[in-house]
Design an enzyme around this catalytic site. Structure first.
Site, PDB file in Angstrom:
ATOM      1  N   HIS A 143       6.387  15.501 -25.294  1.00 48.68           N
ATOM      2  CA  HIS A 143       6.898  14.826 -26.485  1.00 48.68           C
ATOM      3  C   HIS A 143       7.305  15.798 -27.594  1.00 48.68           C
ATOM      4  CE1 HIS A 143       5.626  11.367 -24.392  1.00 48.68           C
ATOM      5  NE2 HIS A 143       4.399  11.301 -24.845  1.00 48.68           N
ATOM      6  N   ASP A 164       0.873  -1.175   0.000  1.00 44.03           N
ATOM      7  CA  ASP A 164       0.000   0.000   0.000  1.00 44.03           C
ATOM      8  C   ASP A 164       0.909   1.224   0.000  1.00 44.03           C
ATOM      9  OD1 ASP A 164      -1.695   2.121   0.478  1.00 44.03           O
ATOM     10  OD2 ASP A 164      -2.868   1.094   2.022  1.00 44.03           O
TER      11      ASP A 164
END
Length: 489
Positions: free
Chosen positions: A239, A92
């Site tokens: 990008h 977790d």
């Protein structure tokens, strides 16, 4: 290469090992490195995720993923070696004490650990705190962060600060997978190993540059994430700006991370600001509506499952970007990216200036300019469009356009095209940061992108509709047509 030639042993810990990125990209990439003998024989791959699984269940999941996502025939001997590296730890990420269990699962004695954060960036800080709590961070360790990091400059600074509290900059690898693509890397070779281009790569020879990253897919069930992000944050801020910076940067002193990143940063900082005063002339944003793709009816963005019918999120962006320095003064870089376009298609087209004098008017009244096309996907390669004489004995010299085409798949038909994540994972293991993005680059990109986003908020203009399966809004054609140019399609 044998394992004896590999980097030292590392423990590769993937947080979010059962997520889409890990299943589709990271684990197949590590398998391919195993095929090439590029992982040290003592390295282990530790999957960390919230679901409860024993090691056999995890191995079966990985086997299924590799069978699905590795295109080549699986080598059973290599597969057995790879599967034996696997470890699984239920974890977790928000529960700090659960990292003590991770400590028990990790081996002692490995030289480095690579922590790959294949989770939402909002969890990066929690994971770092957990690792520190369990005394699992050393100066030799490396952390890999997926982009986009944050949704604005402010949030990016916050996330980077959370990580930098535990990992210094030379331990931090910010991934932009476009920097691992074969043809993107070839930009460095094309520009700096060939005098033909090195000496003609500026405003004196180049008229303009087009960068297109087109996606045929829609949002693929990622409505919650995508509607918060939009195409500018999801694609342009990282990008396209990375591609632009490699295209436009000055020659680096060498191929070291420091030299390459410094020159890329200068380009991003030199981008002319786009704000509310000039945004209508510089940027077009769109949103796909109902349409047809490959003859099949597809829903518009607002009709996707779970959609907010009042959303103003853009799925298409076209930008006229300008770089304010001596090399590129007056040379526009036209950027275009969108979803639900006619095909998946990424390319760079460098348009050279026309010849000032034409002695072939009898054959061509108007000589077309040379074009250099760099295909990023799907058919990687480089193509130069130029004029050539038509063979024949006719007294009048006739000429026509021809293409010199270097298709990677045809030229290197015995070589498999390496996936971007394979290359990037290997660079992390080798401790080479040159293909990764510095914090300064990330923040400079956000400063430029935030100005556009703020201008959109100020003008409050809805994105222009475009039919799915088209090349974007009609106004995107006007953006470039105003300069007496047109998109290459």
């Amino acid at each position: 290469m044998s394992n004896l030639d590999c980097q030292s042993a590392s423990e590769i810990v993937i947080f979010g090992a059962l997520g889409d990125l890990s299943r589709r990209k990271l684990l197949p990439a590590l398998y391919q490195l195993e095929v090439c003998g590029l992982i040290n024989k003592d390295s282990r791959i530790v999957g960390a995720a919230r679901p409860k699984h024993n090691i056999e269940e995890f191995k079966n999941i990985v086997l299924e993923n590799l069978t699905t996502f590795v295109k080549e025939t699986i080598d059973e001997e290599v597969l057995a070696r790879f599967i034996n590296r696997l470890v699984y730890q239920e974890l977790d990420f928000k529960e700090i004490n659960s990292f003590n269990n991770l400590s028990d699962a990790l081996a002692d004695g490995n030289d480095t650990r690579v922590y790959y954060f294949s989770t939402p960036p909002a969890l990066y800080g929690d994971i770092c705190k957990g690792l520190d709590h369990a005394n699992l961070i050393t100066d030799a360790d490396r952390v890999v962060m997926e982009k986009p990091i944050g949704h604005s400059l402010e949030s990016s600074i916050e996330i980077n600060n959370q990580v930098s509290e535990y990992f210094i900059e030379n331990q931090t690898y910010r991934i932009d997978h476009y920097l691992g693509k074969e043809t993107v890397l070839n930009l460095l070779v094309l520009r700096f190993a060939n005098s033909l281009f090195t000496n003609n790569w500026d405003r004196n020879s180049i008229d303009h540059v087009q960068i297109t990253v087109a996606e045929s897919v829609g949002i693929e069930g990622r409505w919650g994430f995508y509607d918060e992000a939009g195409q500018l944050r999801d694609m342009v801020q990282n990008h396209l700006l990375q591609i632009l910076s490699l295209l436009a940067m000055e020659p680096p002193a060498d191929l070291s991370a420091e030299s390459v990143r410094a020159e890329k940063l200068k380009v991003v900082k030199a981008l002319k600001a786009i704000n509310r005063e000039n945004i209508k002339d510089k940027v077009i944003r769109g949103q796909y509506s109902d349409g047809f793709l490959n003859g099949v009816s597809v829903p518009g963005y607002l009709n996707e499952e779970g959609a907010n019918a009042n959303s103003n999120t853009e799925t298409f962006v076209a930008i006229k970007a300008e770089i304010d320095n001596w090399r590129w003064k007056g040379v526009p870089f036209y950027l275009r990216t969108g979803k639900r376009m006619p095909k998946k298609h990424s390319e760079i087209v460098v348009h050279f200036k026309q010849q000032p004098h034409n002695i072939f008017k009898d054959s061509h009244s108007d000589l077309p300019a040379n074009k250099l096309t760099i295909r990023l996907q799907p058919d990687e390669g480089v193509e130069l469009q130029m004029m050539n004489k038509i063979p024949g004995i006719a007294s009048q010299m006739r000429i026509q356009e021809n293409k010199l085409d270097l298709s990677f798949s045809d030229t290197y038909n015995d070589e498999r095209v390496v996936d971007a994540y394979e290359r990037l994972m290997l660079e992390v293991l080798n401790g080479n940061q040159s293909l990764f993005v510095s914090r300064d680059e990330v923040e400079a990109a956000w400063i430029w992108a935030d100005s556009i986003i703020e201008a959109w908020k100020t003008t409050n203009e809805a994105p222009k509709p475009y039919a799915a399966g088209s090349w974007g809004p009609v106004s995107s054609i006007s953006l470039i047509a105003r300069d007496d140019r047109q998109w290459v399609e």
